[in-house]
Design an enzyme around this catalytic site. Structure first.
Site, PDB file in Angstrom:
ATOM      1  N   LYS A  22      24.754  10.199  16.466  1.00 40.01           N
ATOM      2  CA  LYS A  22      25.015  10.380  14.888  1.00 40.01           C
ATOM      3  C   LYS A  22      24.029   9.105  14.215  1.00 40.01           C
ATOM      4  O   LYS A  22      23.401   9.416  13.468  1.00 40.01           O
ATOM      5  CB  LYS A  22      26.456  10.317  14.233  1.00 40.01           C
ATOM      6  CG  LYS A  22      26.486   9.869  12.936  1.00 40.01           C
ATOM      7  CD  LYS A  22      27.979   9.551  12.676  1.00 40.01           C
ATOM      8  CE  LYS A  22      28.608   8.207  12.579  1.00 40.01           C
ATOM      9  NZ  LYS A  22      28.076   7.251  11.558  1.00 40.01           N
ATOM     10  N   ASN A  23      24.271   8.247  14.933  1.00 44.64           N
ATOM     11  CA  ASN A  23      23.567   6.747  14.359  1.00 44.64           C
ATOM     12  C   ASN A  23      21.938   6.912  14.544  1.00 44.64           C
ATOM     13  O   ASN A  23      21.477   5.875  14.073  1.00 44.64           O
ATOM     14  CB  ASN A  23      24.203   5.573  14.756  1.00 44.64           C
ATOM     15  CG  ASN A  23      25.545   5.452  14.225  1.00 44.64           C
ATOM     16  OD1 ASN A  23      25.895   6.150  13.270  1.00 44.64           O
ATOM     17  ND2 ASN A  23      26.349   4.321  14.401  1.00 44.64           N
ATOM     18  N   ARG A  92      27.734   5.482   3.850  1.00 45.06           N
ATOM     19  CA  ARG A  92      26.617   4.373   3.428  1.00 45.06           C
ATOM     20  C   ARG A  92      25.329   4.351   4.100  1.00 45.06           C
ATOM     21  O   ARG A  92      24.400   3.878   3.527  1.00 45.06           O
ATOM     22  CB  ARG A  92      27.403   3.150   4.280  1.00 45.06           C
ATOM     23  CG  ARG A  92      28.559   2.462   3.517  1.00 45.06           C
ATOM     24  CD  ARG A  92      29.016   1.471   4.423  1.00 45.06           C
ATOM     25  NE  ARG A  92      27.806   0.552   4.898  1.00 45.06           N
ATOM     26  CZ  ARG A  92      27.450  -0.253   4.173  1.00 45.06           C
ATOM     27  NH1 ARG A  92      28.010  -0.758   2.992  1.00 45.06           N
ATOM     28  NH2 ARG A  92      26.392  -1.084   4.537  1.00 45.06           N
ATOM     29  N   CYS A 116      34.111  -0.282   1.161  1.00 45.95           N
ATOM     30  CA  CYS A 116      34.349   0.656   2.209  1.00 45.95           C
ATOM     31  C   CYS A 116      35.579   0.311   2.874  1.00 45.95           C
ATOM     32  O   CYS A 116      35.757  -1.110   2.976  1.00 45.95           O
ATOM     33  CB  CYS A 116      33.143   0.853   3.035  1.00 45.95           C
ATOM     34  SG  CYS A 116      33.115   0.184   4.856  1.00 45.95           S
ATOM     35  N   ARG A 121      30.830  -4.713   3.555  1.00 45.71           N
ATOM     36  CA  ARG A 121      29.641  -4.252   3.794  1.00 45.71           C
ATOM     37  C   ARG A 121      28.522  -4.206   3.008  1.00 45.71           C
ATOM     38  O   ARG A 121      28.094  -3.174   2.407  1.00 45.71           O
ATOM     39  CB  ARG A 121      29.623  -2.815   4.540  1.00 45.71           C
ATOM     40  CG  ARG A 121      30.564  -2.845   5.789  1.00 45.71           C
ATOM     41  CD  ARG A 121      30.699  -1.407   6.248  1.00 45.71           C
ATOM     42  NE  ARG A 121      29.916  -1.060   7.116  1.00 45.71           N
ATOM     43  CZ  ARG A 121      29.817   0.271   8.056  1.00 45.71           C
ATOM     44  NH1 ARG A 121      30.799   1.022   7.711  1.00 45.71           N
ATOM     45  NH2 ARG A 121      28.910   0.442   8.728  1.00 45.71           N
ATOM     46  N   VAL A 123      24.766  -4.603   1.149  1.00 48.94           N
ATOM     47  CA  VAL A 123      23.255  -4.267   1.463  1.00 48.94           C
ATOM     48  C   VAL A 123      22.196  -5.270   1.191  1.00 48.94           C
ATOM     49  O   VAL A 123      21.180  -5.029   0.856  1.00 48.94           O
ATOM     50  CB  VAL A 123      22.859  -2.940   1.143  1.00 48.94           C
ATOM     51  CG1 VAL A 123      23.558  -1.919   1.995  1.00 48.94           C
ATOM     52  CG2 VAL A 123      23.040  -2.780  -0.251  1.00 48.94           C
ATOM     53  N   ASP A 304      31.978  -0.257  17.356  1.00 46.44           N
ATOM     54  CA  ASP A 304      32.312   1.274  17.372  1.00 46.44           C
ATOM     55  C   ASP A 304      33.353   1.700  18.801  1.00 46.44           C
ATOM     56  O   ASP A 304      33.706   2.599  18.364  1.00 46.44           O
ATOM     57  CB  ASP A 304      31.179   2.109  17.149  1.00 46.44           C
ATOM     58  CG  ASP A 304      30.634   1.934  15.654  1.00 46.44           C
ATOM     59  OD1 ASP A 304      31.225   1.397  14.855  1.00 46.44           O
ATOM     60  OD2 ASP A 304      29.514   2.564  15.788  1.00 46.44           O
ATOM     61  N   ARG A 396      33.389  13.573  10.656  1.00 50.00           N
ATOM     62  CA  ARG A 396      32.090  13.014  10.237  1.00 50.00           C
ATOM     63  C   ARG A 396      31.127  12.473  11.395  1.00 50.00           C
ATOM     64  O   ARG A 396      29.926  12.586  11.435  1.00 50.00           O
ATOM     65  CB  ARG A 396      32.292  11.506   9.416  1.00 50.00           C
ATOM     66  CG  ARG A 396      32.762  11.811   8.281  1.00 50.00           C
ATOM     67  CD  ARG A 396      32.733  10.581   7.182  1.00 50.00           C
ATOM     68  NE  ARG A 396      31.744   9.564   7.378  1.00 50.00           N
ATOM     69  CZ  ARG A 396      31.694   8.457   7.046  1.00 50.00           C
ATOM     70  NH1 ARG A 396      32.629   7.642   6.624  1.00 50.00           N
ATOM     71  NH2 ARG A 396      30.534   7.797   7.237  1.00 50.00           N
TER      72      ARG A 396
HETATM   73  C1  UD1 Z   1      25.766   0.415  11.862  1.00 51.50           C
HETATM   74  C2  UD1 Z   1      26.432   1.735  12.242  1.00 51.50           C
HETATM   75  C3  UD1 Z   1      27.797   1.444  12.493  1.00 51.50           C
HETATM   76  C4  UD1 Z   1      28.328   0.219  13.397  1.00 51.50           C
HETATM   77  C5  UD1 Z   1      27.406  -1.044  12.751  1.00 51.50           C
HETATM   78  C6  UD1 Z   1      27.770  -2.265  13.719  1.00 51.50           C
HETATM   79  C7  UD1 Z   1      24.976   3.278  11.425  1.00 51.50           C
HETATM   80  C8  UD1 Z   1      24.581   4.530  10.462  1.00 51.50           C
HETATM   81  N1  UD1 Z   1      26.131   2.716  11.409  1.00 51.50           N
HETATM   82  O1  UD1 Z   1      26.196   0.198  10.518  1.00 51.50           O
HETATM   83  O2  UD1 Z   1      28.323   2.691  13.241  1.00 51.50           O
HETATM   84  O3  UD1 Z   1      29.631   0.014  13.217  1.00 51.50           O
HETATM   85  O4  UD1 Z   1      26.109  -1.013  12.621  1.00 51.50           O
HETATM   86  O5  UD1 Z   1      27.044  -1.981  14.981  1.00 51.50           O
HETATM   87  O6  UD1 Z   1      24.015   3.052  12.425  1.00 51.50           O
HETATM   88  N2  UD1 Z   1      25.891  -6.999   6.625  1.00 51.50           N
HETATM   89  C9  UD1 Z   1      25.521  -7.772   5.571  1.00 51.50           C
HETATM   90  N3  UD1 Z   1      24.413  -7.652   4.676  1.00 51.50           N
HETATM   91  C10 UD1 Z   1      23.638  -6.590   4.712  1.00 51.50           C
HETATM   92  C11 UD1 Z   1      23.781  -5.587   5.895  1.00 51.50           C
HETATM   93  C12 UD1 Z   1      24.784  -5.760   6.736  1.00 51.50           C
HETATM   94  O7  UD1 Z   1      26.158  -8.849   5.132  1.00 51.50           O
HETATM   95  O8  UD1 Z   1      22.953  -6.233   4.097  1.00 51.50           O
HETATM   96  C13 UD1 Z   1      26.815  -7.365   7.434  1.00 51.50           C
HETATM   97  C14 UD1 Z   1      27.729  -6.356   7.545  1.00 51.50           C
HETATM   98  O9  UD1 Z   1      28.783  -6.507   6.387  1.00 51.50           O
HETATM   99  C15 UD1 Z   1      28.470  -6.376   8.537  1.00 51.50           C
HETATM  100  C16 UD1 Z   1      27.231  -6.701   9.713  1.00 51.50           C
HETATM  101  O10 UD1 Z   1      26.302  -7.320   8.978  1.00 51.50           O
HETATM  102  O11 UD1 Z   1      29.423  -7.430   8.948  1.00 51.50           O
HETATM  103  C17 UD1 Z   1      26.699  -5.750  10.490  1.00 51.50           C
HETATM  104  O12 UD1 Z   1      26.551  -4.774  10.009  1.00 51.50           O
HETATM  105  P1  UD1 Z   1      25.245  -3.454  10.157  1.00 51.50           P
HETATM  106  O13 UD1 Z   1      24.716  -3.777  11.454  1.00 51.50           O
HETATM  107  O14 UD1 Z   1      24.155  -3.466   8.909  1.00 51.50           O
HETATM  108  O15 UD1 Z   1      26.173  -2.333   9.922  1.00 51.50           O
HETATM  109  P2  UD1 Z   1      25.521  -0.813   9.583  1.00 51.50           P
HETATM  110  O16 UD1 Z   1      24.165  -0.763   9.711  1.00 51.50           O
HETATM  111  O17 UD1 Z   1      25.942  -0.593   8.162  1.00 51.50           O
END
Ligand code: UD1
Length: 416
Positions: A22-23, A92, A116, A121, A123, A304, A396
């Site tokens: 999926k990811n 997301r 969420c 989380r 961006v 995960d 999902r």
């Molecule tokens: C992706 C995966 C999800 C997995 C996660 C961590 C996908 C679609 N989803 O989610 O299944 O659980 O990686 O391995 O690939 N953060 C910030 N600012 C940002 C972005 C992230 O502070 O702009 C923080 C997040 O809140 C979190 C950490 O960074 O604490 C890691 O998040 P991130 O690796 O970005 O997770 P996703 O990419 O959303």
């Protein structure tokens, strides 16, 4: 709302085919926005998140044809540069359209994801990275509005490792002017899979899979064919389910290379594992031993898989300490596992699980994707019936889960 009813107590036995990740599928589908030529993807998993991404891209003007596991995406007619709130709030990963849209069309409007279930989380790293590449970004009415004539290469340091952040900026950089260097980049196999797909589309990328990725922008990308890598989290979930039930299973169409820490922990728990080419075989003949673990970015133990191992630890011999370092609120399955008789204490980001000889079936509620998987595993082990509500979370990210589990001998049915 659909529910799953599981009659626990049967060890899993047999073979199961693992779907595409999926990811990896979600970001790679977004890569179709970077080119006017068709992108043909193989091994696309049949998942709700994939349908959501398909609808989002179709709304933007990408022509999509899906035949089983083969998806062709044609980005020649993209005319709507927007990801609306109702899509982003359900998934997301929709934010992954941001980088490609700004890079190819010079503009994008993408809803902020909002809260969420597993934490705030944000961006911010996606936004800061695009700003460093010269995009003008404003936040208007809950939307990120990004504009740039042509993005410019930049040196970008992530102060937190972010998977989709790395993917968004890597895609954006493929069409930027000059060289972009992503430092402290995510090393997840799904990032590497996306990089490989972009390289087949004509991108100039080196270092994917390390914490420093270098991208030299090109004028345009062309069509390509790519096979999505196997889902390591689906693989890990079935392995844990087999270990927890004391079964013996063979996973086909998977890859052990990207599952090192999970395989190591299963070995520590007492499982016997054998790996051959794209096959993993697991046998468990005794009650599992409790295993301590700490989640962290790849190649460390994946967040995960934390919930699934908690279900295993709940019936293991001994006690385990489990530390979650990635997401702030990722212990919501604890309350539900306790309803089945699990003994778990939580203090901040640490859970201490005292293994019990048995769990008892009960009605429980799924709260997020991987939490749902842990409830399924616990239900497979528990005596009597477990009914899991809100299983849309499970759909999902797990393709045909009850069919795959039934094939392994589980007594599981969907209540509509
Ligand atoms: C992706 C995966 C999800 C997995 C996660 C961590 C996908 C679609 N989803 O989610 O299944 O659980 O990686 O391995 O690939 N953060 C910030 N600012 C940002 C972005 C992230 O502070 O702009 C923080 C997040 O809140 C979190 C950490 O960074 O604490 C890691 O998040 P991130 O690796 O970005 O997770 P996703 O990419 O959303």
């Amino acid at each position: 709302m659909q529910k799953l009813a599981i009659q626990g107590g049967t060890p899993l036995h047999g073979e199961v085919f693992i779907s595409g990740a999926k990811n990896a599928a979600l970001p790679i589908m977004c890569a179709s926005l970077l080119s006017a030529e068709p992108l043909q993807l193989n091994n696309i998993p049949d998942l709700h998140d994939v349908s959501t991404m398909r609808k989002l891209l179709q709304q933007m003007g990408v022509a999509i044809d899906l035949q089983g596991e083969l998806m062709t995406l044609h980005g020649a007619g993209v005319n709507k540069l927007e990801a609306p709130y109702d899509m982003v709030k359900t998934m997301r990963a929709s934010v992954l359209v941001l980088g490609p849209l700004v890079a190819r069309f010079g503009e994008a409007r993408v809803s902020l994801p909002g809260g969420c279930a597993i934490g705030s989380r944000p961006v911010d790293l996606h936004i800061k990275g695009l700003q460093a590449m010269g995009a003008q970004i404003s936040i208007e009415h809950g939307y990120i509005h990004a504009q740039a004539k042509r993005l410019k290469g930049a040196r970008i340091f992530f102060d937190i490792v972010s998977v989709t952040g790395t993917e968004n900026l890597m895609m954006a950089a493929t069409l930027a002017e000059g060289v972009t260097v992503l430092e402290n980049a995510a090393r997840e196999p799904e990032v590497v899979d996306l990089a490989n797909c972009l390289i087949s589309m004509g991108a100039n990328i080196s270092g994917a899979g390390t914490d420093m990725i270098s991208i030299t922008g090109v004028e345009k990308l062309h069509g390509a064919e790519h096979r999505i890598l196997p889902d390591r989290i689906e693989s890990g979930t079935f392995l844990v389910a087999a270990a927890a039930t004391g079964g013996s299973i063979t996973l086909r169409n998977t890859s052990a290379d990207i599952l090192d820490t999970v395989i190591e922990k299963l070995g520590e728990a007492g499982a016997k594992l054998r790996v051959e080419a794209d096959t993993i075989h697991l046998e468990m003949h005794k009650r599992p031993q409790a295993v301590n673990l700490r989640t962290a970015p790849y190649p460390a133990f994946p967040t995960d898989m934390q919930a699934q191992f908690m279900a295993l630890n709940a019936i293991a011999e001994g006690s385990a300490m489990m530390v979650e370092t990635i997401f702030e609120n990722r212990f919501m399955h604890v309350q539900e596992l306790r309803r089945l008789g699990a003994q778990i204490d939580v203090e901040g980001n640490t859970a201490v699980v005292r293994g019990m000889p048995r769990l008892e079936g009960a009605a429980v509620m799924a709260t997020d994707l991987r939490a749902s998987a842990s409830l399924v595993i616990a239900g497979l082990v528990a005596q009597g019936e477990t009914v899991i509500d809100r299983i849309y979370h499970l759909d999902r990210g797990y393709a045909h889960i009850e069919a795959k589990l039934s094939q392994l001998g589980a007594s599981i049915r969907r209540l509509k």
